[in-house]
Design a protein around this motif. Sequence first.
Motif, PDB file in Angstrom:
ATOM      1  N   ILE A 161       0.810  -1.217   0.000  1.00 31.33           N
ATOM      2  CA  ILE A 161       0.000   0.000   0.000  1.00 31.33           C
ATOM      3  C   ILE A 161       0.842   1.264   0.000  1.00 31.33           C
ATOM      4  N   TYR A 171      -7.560   3.124   5.720  1.00 28.35           N
ATOM      5  CA  TYR A 171      -7.208   2.729   4.354  1.00 28.35           C
ATOM      6  C   TYR A 171      -8.416   2.095   3.652  1.00 28.35           C
ATOM      7  N   ASP A 173      -5.305   2.391  11.287  1.00 28.15           N
ATOM      8  CA  ASP A 173      -4.803   2.743   9.959  1.00 28.15           C
ATOM      9  C   ASP A 173      -5.423   1.862   8.872  1.00 28.15           C
TER      10      ASP A 173
END
Length: 161
Positions: free
Chosen positions: A108, A130, A126
Amino acid sequence: MPEESFVIITTDEALYIDGLNDNEQPGQFVRRFGGMDGKRATDEEVVKRYTELVTKLGGYANARWHYSMVAYNGEEYLYLEWDDNVNFSCYPHNPIPKGYVLNSITIIKKDEKGNDVMLSDLNADDRFEYLRKYTDNVVKFVVDKNKTLVKKTNNFFIDLQ
């Protein structure tokens, strides 16, 4: 008493990897290497299969997840489709998340040292942030595009397999 009605929402995804022939593409059969006739692969078999494919392609591969969603209220169908371009590495990162094993090879971003950061490397907050782009698509579809379906129903059944 009025008859109950439902909006049914279902999703599916397919995987396409650059560099593979059409007959090698996973498509909807990410876990069934022989298509519908193939047995469902274990998490370990999936990681092994895709890291071998990516190794064969040079260690990194561009890929595309194709998502589709359908809503039905007994009378009308509404459709939504979108793609997400991803990059795979042949080096899985631990931990390998149960059921979502390709997250361990999905790059990513790069860290400050230039190392690959995989989706499975992220902490829960996180990872949520995302993946929010997907949930935002789902919410937008349900709220904006299904207003006519929702107005005609009084219950929801959501199948997000």
